[in-house]
Design an enzyme around this catalytic site. Structure first.
Site, PDB file in Angstrom:
ATOM      1  N   ASP A 102       0.861  -1.183   0.000  1.00 27.11           N
ATOM      2  CA  ASP A 102       0.000   0.000   0.000  1.00 27.11           C
ATOM      3  C   ASP A 102       0.896   1.230   0.000  1.00 27.11           C
ATOM      4  O   ASP A 102       1.745   1.373   0.880  1.00 27.11           O
ATOM      5  CB  ASP A 102      -0.878  -0.018   1.255  1.00 27.11           C
ATOM      6  CG  ASP A 102      -1.951   1.056   1.263  1.00 27.11           C
ATOM      7  OD1 ASP A 102      -2.119   1.762   0.242  1.00 27.11           O
ATOM      8  OD2 ASP A 102      -2.627   1.188   2.294  1.00 27.11           O
TER       9      ASP A 102
ATOM     10  N   ASP B 287      -3.232   2.170  -5.773  1.00 32.66           N
ATOM     11  CA  ASP B 287      -1.967   2.130  -5.033  1.00 32.66           C
ATOM     12  C   ASP B 287      -1.810   0.930  -4.111  1.00 32.66           C
ATOM     13  O   ASP B 287      -0.869   0.875  -3.330  1.00 32.66           O
ATOM     14  CB  ASP B 287      -1.822   3.407  -4.208  1.00 32.66           C
ATOM     15  CG  ASP B 287      -2.810   3.468  -3.058  1.00 32.66           C
ATOM     16  OD1 ASP B 287      -4.026   3.351  -3.306  1.00 32.66           O
ATOM     17  OD2 ASP B 287      -2.372   3.638  -1.915  1.00 32.66           O
ATOM     18  N   GLU B 288      -2.688  -0.033  -4.199  1.00 28.54           N
ATOM     19  CA  GLU B 288      -2.671  -1.118  -3.228  1.00 28.54           C
ATOM     20  C   GLU B 288      -2.935  -2.448  -3.934  1.00 28.54           C
ATOM     21  O   GLU B 288      -3.781  -2.524  -4.819  1.00 28.54           O
ATOM     22  CB  GLU B 288      -3.751  -0.849  -2.183  1.00 28.54           C
ATOM     23  CG  GLU B 288      -3.803  -1.802  -1.047  1.00 28.54           C
ATOM     24  CD  GLU B 288      -4.836  -1.404   0.005  1.00 28.54           C
ATOM     25  OE1 GLU B 288      -4.824  -2.039   1.067  1.00 28.54           O
ATOM     26  OE2 GLU B 288      -5.646  -0.483  -0.223  1.00 28.54           O
TER      27      GLU B 288
END
Length: 159
Positions: free
Chosen positions: A17, A112-113
């Site tokens: 993350d 983003d993860e």
């Protein structure tokens, strides 16, 4: 993702993350923001809310989903920025290309993860910890932002 591989060994799941993703991209692209409290979100004149903020803003109690008016009360020097989704998608594309160098078993959760299954990876002698550190270091070097990683035998505890 199952908890064991076909040969009965434990899975190695990495959860990655990026830290304060939108704000990190903004700070990367505008170094003048430095250590100033930064938040990204909708338009302040239209009762907008914070999508994300950096750690200096969080130290004032600013949080995601907080109304701009409340955020500005807590942190009058807060720099409010409109989202630039093209920049975030470009950074995400770079990050996903890095993941693909380590495994094709990628479960994205957002820009983003993601979860990465590195159970059968021969890289770094099969060490999920070393793979995770390498990925984190490459994100910092190649994308210019930081990421947090967690490792476990399944995705529910890999934080």
């Amino acid at each position: 993702m199952p908890m064991a591989t076909h040969d009965g060994t434990s899975r190695k799941i990495i959860h990655i993350d990026c830290d304060c993703f939108y704000a990190s991209v903004e700070m990367r692209d505008d170094p003048s923001l430095g250590d100033r409290p930064v938040a990204v979100g909708g338009r302040p004149e239209s009762r907008g809310v914070i999508a994300t903020c950096n750690y200096p803003a969080r130290s004032f109690g600013v949080r995601s989903a907080m109304a701009f008016s409340q955020a500005l009360q807590r942190c009058p020097q807060l720099v409010l920025l409109p989202p630039r989704f093209e920049a975030y998608r470009a950074a995400s594309k770079q990050i996903r290309a890095i993941y693909a160098d380590y495994t094709d078993l990628i479960e994205p959760l957002s820009l983003d993860e993601a979860y990465l299954d590195v159970s059968n990876s021969p890289l770094h002698q099969g060490s999920a910890s070393r793979i995770a550190i390498d990925i984190r270091d490459r994100i910092r070097a190649e994308v210019g932002i930081t990421a947090s990683v967690g490792i476990a035998a399944n995705k529910f505890i890999a934080f």
